[in-house]
Design an enzyme around this catalytic site. Sequence first.
Site, PDB file in Angstrom:
ATOM      1  N   CYS A   1      35.311  67.485  35.577  1.00  0.00           N
ATOM      2  CA  CYS A   1      35.000  66.391  36.506  1.00  0.00           C
ATOM      3  C   CYS A   1      34.234  65.350  35.727  1.00  0.00           C
ATOM      4  CB  CYS A   1      34.238  66.672  37.787  1.00  0.00           C
ATOM      5  SG  CYS A   1      33.736  65.155  38.688  1.00  0.00           S
TER       6      CYS A   1
ATOM      7  N   LYS B   1      27.170  55.904  44.947  1.00  0.00           N
ATOM      8  CA  LYS B   1      28.158  54.829  44.578  1.00  0.00           C
ATOM      9  C   LYS B   1      29.666  55.190  44.931  1.00  0.00           C
ATOM     10  CE  LYS B   1      29.324  50.921  42.738  1.00  0.00           C
ATOM     11  NZ  LYS B   1      30.354  51.026  41.592  1.00  0.00           N
TER      12      LYS B   1
ATOM     13  N   HIS C   1      18.389  56.731  43.578  1.00  0.00           N
ATOM     14  CA  HIS C   1      17.900  56.855  42.360  1.00  0.00           C
ATOM     15  C   HIS C   1      16.148  56.408  42.415  1.00  0.00           C
ATOM     16  CE1 HIS C   1      22.044  55.812  41.296  1.00  0.00           C
ATOM     17  NE2 HIS C   1      21.740  56.823  40.551  1.00  0.00           N
TER      18      HIS C   1
ATOM     19  N   CYS D   1      36.927  68.030  42.655  1.00  0.00           N
ATOM     20  CA  CYS D   1      35.573  68.123  42.584  1.00  0.00           C
ATOM     21  C   CYS D   1      34.754  68.031  44.073  1.00  0.00           C
ATOM     22  CB  CYS D   1      34.958  66.786  41.861  1.00  0.00           C
ATOM     23  SG  CYS D   1      33.266  66.879  41.945  1.00  0.00           S
TER      24      CYS D   1
ATOM     25  N   LYS E   1      25.306  62.375  50.895  1.00  0.00           N
ATOM     26  CA  LYS E   1      24.445  62.058  49.783  1.00  0.00           C
ATOM     27  C   LYS E   1      24.737  60.245  49.533  1.00  0.00           C
ATOM     28  CE  LYS E   1      23.764  62.507  44.871  1.00  0.00           C
ATOM     29  NZ  LYS E   1      24.350  62.684  43.652  1.00  0.00           N
TER      30      LYS E   1
ATOM     31  N   HIS F   1      20.556  52.651  42.759  1.00  0.00           N
ATOM     32  CA  HIS F   1      20.358  52.239  44.066  1.00  0.00           C
ATOM     33  C   HIS F   1      19.130  53.031  44.806  1.00  0.00           C
ATOM     34  CE1 HIS F   1      22.049  56.444  45.163  1.00  0.00           C
ATOM     35  NE2 HIS F   1      23.182  55.943  44.336  1.00  0.00           N
TER      36      HIS F   1
ATOM     37  N   CYS G   1      30.836  64.078  37.219  1.00  0.00           N
ATOM     38  CA  CYS G   1      29.803  64.985  37.282  1.00  0.00           C
ATOM     39  C   CYS G   1      29.550  65.374  35.555  1.00  0.00           C
ATOM     40  CB  CYS G   1      30.186  66.341  37.751  1.00  0.00           C
ATOM     41  SG  CYS G   1      30.338  66.552  39.304  1.00  0.00           S
TER      42      CYS G   1
ATOM     43  N   HIS H   1      32.384  64.834  44.583  1.00  0.00           N
ATOM     44  CA  HIS H   1      32.875  63.458  44.346  1.00  0.00           C
ATOM     45  C   HIS H   1      34.415  63.395  45.015  1.00  0.00           C
ATOM     46  CE1 HIS H   1      30.101  63.460  40.876  1.00  0.00           C
ATOM     47  NE2 HIS H   1      29.917  62.329  41.452  1.00  0.00           N
TER      48      HIS H   1
HETATM   49  N1  MSP Z   1      22.600  61.556  33.730  1.00  0.00           N
HETATM   50  C1  MSP Z   1      22.407  62.893  34.758  1.00  0.00           C
HETATM   51  C2  MSP Z   1      21.243  63.054  34.477  1.00  0.00           C
HETATM   52  C3  MSP Z   1      20.725  63.746  33.172  1.00  0.00           C
HETATM   53  S1  MSP Z   1      19.173  64.231  32.955  1.00  0.00           S
HETATM   54  C4  MSP Z   1      19.207  65.063  31.645  1.00  0.00           C
HETATM   55  C5  MSP Z   1      22.829  62.347  36.043  1.00  0.00           C
HETATM   56  N2  MSP Z   1      22.645  60.938  36.302  1.00  0.00           N
HETATM   57  S2  MSP Z   1      22.629  60.192  37.827  1.00  0.00           S
HETATM   58  O1  MSP Z   1      22.866  58.754  37.458  1.00  0.00           O
HETATM   59  O2  MSP Z   1      23.845  60.858  38.235  1.00  0.00           O
HETATM   60  O3  MSP Z   1      21.309  60.477  38.476  1.00  0.00           O
HETATM   61  C6  MSP Z   1      21.152  61.735  38.967  1.00  0.00           C
HETATM   62  C7  MSP Z   1      19.786  61.874  39.709  1.00  0.00           C
HETATM   63  O4  MSP Z   1      19.464  60.440  40.462  1.00  0.00           O
HETATM   64  C8  MSP Z   1      19.855  62.794  40.746  1.00  0.00           C
HETATM   65  O5  MSP Z   1      19.577  64.050  40.158  1.00  0.00           O
HETATM   66  C9  MSP Z   1      18.661  62.230  41.696  1.00  0.00           C
HETATM   67  O6  MSP Z   1      17.407  62.392  41.158  1.00  0.00           O
HETATM   68  C10 MSP Z   1      18.881  60.937  41.703  1.00  0.00           C
HETATM   69  N3  MSP Z   1      19.848  60.603  42.999  1.00  0.00           N
HETATM   70  C11 MSP Z   1      20.865  59.976  42.855  1.00  0.00           C
HETATM   71  N4  MSP Z   1      21.317  59.579  44.425  1.00  0.00           N
HETATM   72  C12 MSP Z   1      20.564  60.246  44.987  1.00  0.00           C
HETATM   73  C13 MSP Z   1      20.389  60.380  46.365  1.00  0.00           C
HETATM   74  N5  MSP Z   1      21.229  60.078  47.217  1.00  0.00           N
HETATM   75  N6  MSP Z   1      19.303  61.277  46.987  1.00  0.00           N
HETATM   76  C14 MSP Z   1      18.288  61.721  46.128  1.00  0.00           C
HETATM   77  N7  MSP Z   1      18.203  61.524  44.838  1.00  0.00           N
HETATM   78  C15 MSP Z   1      19.173  60.942  44.192  1.00  0.00           C
HETATM   79  O7  MSP Z   1      22.911  63.165  36.978  1.00  0.00           O
END
Ligand code: MSP
Length: 505
Positions: free
Chosen positions: A126, A303, A21, A147, A300, A18, A129, A150
């Site tokens: 969790c 999903k 990301h 958590c 934040k 989304h 996470c 979440h």
């Molecule tokens: N798979 C792990 C990361 C491993 S890196 C070796 C993970 N993945 S995640 O799909 O949850 O993505 C996390 C990252 O997505 C966050 O650290 C951030 O960079 C980005 N974001 C996801 N949602 C976000 C927001 N709402 N706002 C800003 N960044 C966001 O954690």
Amino acid sequence: MDTFYITTPIYYPNAEPHIGHAYTTVFADVIARYKRMMGYDVFFLTGNDEHGLKIQQTAERQNKHPKQLVDEMADVFKKYWKILDVNYDHFIRTTDDYHEKTVREAFNYIYNKGLIYKAKYSGLYCVDCEKYYALGEYIEVNGKPYCPLHNKPLEYMEEETYYFKLSEFREYLIDLLKDKDIVYPRIYADEVLAKLEKEGLRDLSVARPVERVWWGIQVPFDEKYVIYVWFDALLNYISAIGYINNLEKFKQYWRNVHHVIGKDILWFHTAIWFSLLKALDIDPPRKLIVHSFLTQKGMKMSKSIGNVITIDKLIDRYGGPDGARYVLMRNFNMDKDSEFTYEIADSIYTSELADTYGNLIRRVGVLAQKKSGGKVYRRTIDVKISEAINEKVHSYIESMENLEVAKAANEAMSIARLANQYLNEVKPWEKSDPSKELYTVLEAIRMTTILLSPFTPRATSIVAKAFNFNIVNPIKTSLESVERYNITNAPILFKKQPVEKKDEE
Ligand code: MSP
């Protein structure tokens, strides 16, 4: 040529990406494009984190083999990055052979150094996470551990496992975080330091029994165990540039590595990642760039909270990738969360991209074609104007070097504002020979276009083509260096988006 290596986190492909990301990925892409423009040999890495319980359980719920799920989702992520014009050099998947091989070798290496041992673990976990929770780290809801991220119950687990001797790295981490300008912005280093000083550091379980989690990389010397998904995932940053199979390439890029992450995964990328690197006898990264969250109604965007805005929606509303990228980056913030509202995004998009830059291009394109058949020859620019432009180029570079992309985009846009103002003052349409005024404004257009190109690559390359100039390193070009403009087209770049007064969703 100097190298510049930039990474995004690798995303969990349990759901479509989304705009949260996209926030991280587009930021990394903007920096990568900027560095390429400045003449660096850039390697830009993104990808997916495909192992672990979260993916295993998502696949179970969908009645799929996890491999089928992650294969399908890799295409979905790649599709969205393509739609957003994200120009990565490599998309890593943790199920790639070379990566799995790197993880096994790294596990062996650390084990052989005596830094991994077997013992019993009991505690809380969790799945969302993929994180172990210690006392004081979780919240309680109706007397049960939850958590805090979440808002879901934590799982209690008790099992034999392999531990990484993380506790041995406490002093090393404290020295690193205190001494080095390694975490940006600095407040995040202080946050980790405070936690290290207050709570210390416990050893970390780095494996799960295969009957609990089977979807992952086996511990090389014990098939009854699967390696912890974060141990596996973090190593992507070294496996992708050839840690095992191309040491030359690895050395070349590792020396200037910049990781971009959201603040939610700060602990993993400092305490755990810096220690793993030390255990592997690899230098710490050059910089860890941490940003805060994109929020909706103060929470934040995620999903599991259910407050996400899709990438499709953003692309649709802002007429394509440029508009979507621009509104995300003009809202980008490192240390404070950034609330996403259509009201703000609409107004930035319309006033800056449509009314300022887009309108300037259209108006000058039409005028130049009418007044001189599109051909405009070099003239001397008023010193006042050239000084103002040079000053803005300078502040743009400074902002970009400080990773302040929102400010940099504004500096770039301010040259277009200046050009519009200048046009209104000198009124070239009233002159029989407005070549000096046209040349002046075209140089302003060239500079604003060059500076905007990392943000809005599509529109700026249309303009460069229509007006016949090149997008080059802005400090290697100077005003009055173009001998002749030949304007063949006056493109309409952005349609206005009426400003939404109240947020619709
Ligand atoms: N798979 C792990 C990361 C491993 S890196 C070796 C993970 N993945 S995640 O799909 O949850 O993505 C996390 C990252 O997505 C966050 O650290 C951030 O960079 C980005 N974001 C996801 N949602 C976000 C927001 N709402 N706002 C800003 N960044 C966001 O954690």
